[in-house]
Design an enzyme around this catalytic site. Structure first.
Site, PDB file in Angstrom:
ATOM      1  N   ARG A 191      40.618  32.248  67.601  1.00 52.59           N
ATOM      2  CA  ARG A 191      41.968  32.766  67.356  1.00 52.59           C
ATOM      3  C   ARG A 191      42.827  32.511  68.592  1.00 52.59           C
ATOM      4  O   ARG A 191      42.328  32.085  69.629  1.00 52.59           O
ATOM      5  CB  ARG A 191      41.906  34.268  67.052  1.00 52.59           C
ATOM      6  N   GLY A 192      44.130  32.824  68.452  1.00 49.97           N
ATOM      7  CA  GLY A 192      45.054  32.546  69.543  1.00 49.97           C
ATOM      8  C   GLY A 192      45.619  31.143  69.332  1.00 49.97           C
ATOM      9  O   GLY A 192      44.872  30.198  69.041  1.00 49.97           O
ATOM     10  N   ALA A 193      46.945  31.028  69.473  1.00 48.53           N
ATOM     11  CA  ALA A 193      47.607  29.780  69.077  1.00 48.53           C
ATOM     12  C   ALA A 193      47.044  28.522  69.756  1.00 48.53           C
ATOM     13  O   ALA A 193      46.706  27.545  69.069  1.00 48.53           O
ATOM     14  CB  ALA A 193      49.109  29.920  69.312  1.00 48.53           C
TER      15      ALA A 193
ATOM     16  N   ARG B 247      45.487  29.400  58.613  1.00 42.62           N
ATOM     17  CA  ARG B 247      46.340  30.537  58.999  1.00 42.62           C
ATOM     18  C   ARG B 247      47.765  29.990  59.106  1.00 42.62           C
ATOM     19  O   ARG B 247      47.954  28.911  59.671  1.00 42.62           O
ATOM     20  CB  ARG B 247      45.899  31.159  60.338  1.00 42.62           C
TER      21      ARG B 247
ATOM     22  N   GLN C 175      42.471  43.194  69.562  1.00 45.87           N
ATOM     23  CA  GLN C 175      42.269  42.087  70.510  1.00 45.87           C
ATOM     24  C   GLN C 175      42.487  42.544  71.949  1.00 45.87           C
ATOM     25  O   GLN C 175      41.848  42.032  72.872  1.00 45.87           O
ATOM     26  CB  GLN C 175      43.233  40.926  70.189  1.00 45.87           C
TER      27      GLN C 175
ATOM     28  N   ASP D 297      53.048  32.674  68.795  1.00 46.45           N
ATOM     29  CA  ASP D 297      52.405  31.885  67.740  1.00 46.45           C
ATOM     30  C   ASP D 297      53.329  30.806  67.212  1.00 46.45           C
ATOM     31  O   ASP D 297      52.880  29.761  66.748  1.00 46.45           O
ATOM     32  CB  ASP D 297      51.933  32.803  66.620  1.00 46.45           C
TER      33      ASP D 297
ATOM     34  N   ASN E 296      54.996  36.626  67.390  1.00 48.55           N
ATOM     35  CA  ASN E 296      53.773  36.932  68.152  1.00 48.55           C
ATOM     36  C   ASN E 296      53.125  38.154  67.510  1.00 48.55           C
ATOM     37  O   ASN E 296      53.631  38.713  66.533  1.00 48.55           O
ATOM     38  CB  ASN E 296      54.094  37.159  69.632  1.00 48.55           C
ATOM     39  N   LYS E 297      51.999  38.555  68.059  1.00 43.60           N
ATOM     40  CA  LYS E 297      51.217  39.656  67.487  1.00 43.60           C
ATOM     41  C   LYS E 297      52.094  40.871  67.190  1.00 43.60           C
ATOM     42  O   LYS E 297      52.972  41.224  67.959  1.00 43.60           O
ATOM     43  CB  LYS E 297      50.092  40.020  68.479  1.00 43.60           C
TER      44      LYS E 297
HETATM   45  O1  MRU Z   1      45.817  37.106  65.281  1.00 45.63           O
HETATM   46  P1  MRU Z   1      45.557  36.458  66.621  1.00 45.63           P
HETATM   47  O2  MRU Z   1      44.564  37.182  67.446  1.00 45.63           O
HETATM   48  O3  MRU Z   1      45.261  34.981  66.487  1.00 45.63           O
HETATM   49  O4  MRU Z   1      46.961  36.573  67.356  1.00 45.63           O
HETATM   50  C1  MRU Z   1      47.108  35.971  68.609  1.00 45.63           C
HETATM   51  C2  MRU Z   1      48.430  36.234  69.229  1.00 45.63           C
HETATM   52  O5  MRU Z   1      49.308  36.837  68.658  1.00 45.63           O
HETATM   53  C3  MRU Z   1      48.659  35.628  70.581  1.00 45.63           C
HETATM   54  O6  MRU Z   1      49.555  36.400  71.313  1.00 45.63           O
HETATM   55  C4  MRU Z   1      49.244  34.216  70.427  1.00 45.63           C
HETATM   56  O7  MRU Z   1      48.478  33.451  69.536  1.00 45.63           O
HETATM   57  C5  MRU Z   1      49.323  33.525  71.722  1.00 45.63           C
HETATM   58  S1  MRU Z   1      47.729  33.238  72.403  1.00 45.63           S
HETATM   59  C6  MRU Z   1      47.894  32.521  73.913  1.00 45.63           C
END
Ligand code: MRU
Length: 317
Positions: free
Chosen positions: A44-46, A74, A179, A220, A230-231
């Site tokens: 996970r994470g962009a 996703r 997370q 994201d 973002n999250k």
């Molecule tokens: O649902 P996730 O855990 O994939 O969400 C991740 C985030 O929102 C991060 O802040 C984003 O992807 C940037 S990661 C460097």
């Protein structure tokens, strides 16, 4: 430590669903396995999703149905589709060329995260009063686990720590999937960086109380006008930061900026369904059958963003 890599003909990734209890490497040899790992947030994470997408094309070969499934695993992080497209552009040159392109993305991510860390730390050090060190608030996980080796927003905190300029990180828990509580604290402890975990709902109040010098978040997808997905919880922090006069800084690679999306309203926000809200890690919280709403991301309008730091520049939307 690498979050994701290509090892002996397969993708290897740290299964983030098992952290912090266990650090287990998952070996992925098919697109089906990779899509499953992406959907359940084992990876996970962009930025990490961008590399996963690119390496996934090596597994997919030139099967358009598999590539389309991977690309759509996703919807919100633009890096996934971007990584798939970058690798797929080499399909006509054979499997080795696709793999080489995917490995270039992996290496570029490592270099970009290092550059973002330096640029973000320079920006904060030059624009904020120098006292004992900087107090950073962040949400979700934007460390090495969200990329390949080093992270984005948490990479800036890591660089400040390495420079002896970090007072502490206040990490938000990040319900529903935690997370922040599970992954960010694990990474900060490994770095030896001072930190405290706070409940999501405490974020805006702690900003108002003057306990934070800057909010750092990842992204994201950044629309062409600077609106930032973002999250979930990022927007509340941006509002709290604006009210408190605290800089709200987005740290993300250029690949997260999506020129094809003009404004945040056009960003598709993943809804992950009620189960993650009515339970925590398998433990039921709400009465059986409780309806729930679960947007995994939110959009912070660009006028609440003080700066966007990429590997190449600082943008002030
Ligand atoms: O649902 P996730 O855990 O994939 O969400 C991740 C985030 O929102 C991060 O802040 C984003 O992807 C940037 S990661 C460097």
């Amino acid at each position: 430590m690498r979050t994701i890599d290509w090892v002996d003909g397969a993708i290897e990734l740290i299964d983030q669903t098992l952290l912090p209890e266990e650090c287990v490497t998952l070996r992925v040899t098919t697109v089906d396995e990779l899509v499953d790992a992406i959907r359940r947030l084992a990876v996970r994470g962009a930025p990490a999703l961008g590399v996963a997408g690119a390496l996934g094309v090596v597994l997919a070969g030139d099967d358009p149905a598999l590539i389309a499934r991977l690309r759509a695993a996703r919807p919100t992080a633009v890096n996934l589709a971007w990584g798939v497209d970058r690798a797929a552009a080499h399909l006509g040159e054979g499997r080795e060329a696709v793999l080489a392109a995917a490995l270039r993305l992996r290496d570029d991510d490592i270099a970009a995260c290092r550059a973002m860390g330096e640029r973000g730390a320079d920006l904060l050090e030059s624009s904020l009063p120098s006292r004992g060190g900087l107090r950073i608030m962040t949400v979700c996980n934007t460390g090495g686990l969200a990329a390949v080796e080093r992270g984005t927003a948490l990479g800036v905190a890591q660089t400040l720590h390495e420079r002896g300029r970090l007072a502490e990180v206040l990490a938000l828990e990040t319900r529903p999937l935690l997370q922040g509580a599970r992954l960010t604290t694990w990474e900060l402890a490994r770095m030896g960086a001072p930190h405290r975990l706070v409940a999501d709902s405490a974020g805006p109040y702690l900003l108002a109380r003057g306990e934070v010098d800057a909010v750092l978040i990842g992204a994201d997808r950044i629309a062409a006008n600077g609106d930032t997905a973002n999250k979930i919880g990022s927007y509340a922090l941006a509002l709290g930061a604006a009210r408190a006069g605290v800089p709200f800084v987005v740290v993300a690679p250029e690949s997260t900026i999506d020129p094809a999306t003009p404004t945040g309203e056009r960003i598709e926000i993943e809804d992950r369904g009620p189960e993650e809200i009515v339970t925590i890690r398998g433990v039921r919280l709400a009465p059986e059958g409780t309806p729930a709403l679960n947007p995994a991301f939110d959009v912070t309008p660009h006028d609440l963003v003080t700066a966007i730091v990429t590997e190449a520049r600082v943008i002030r939307p």
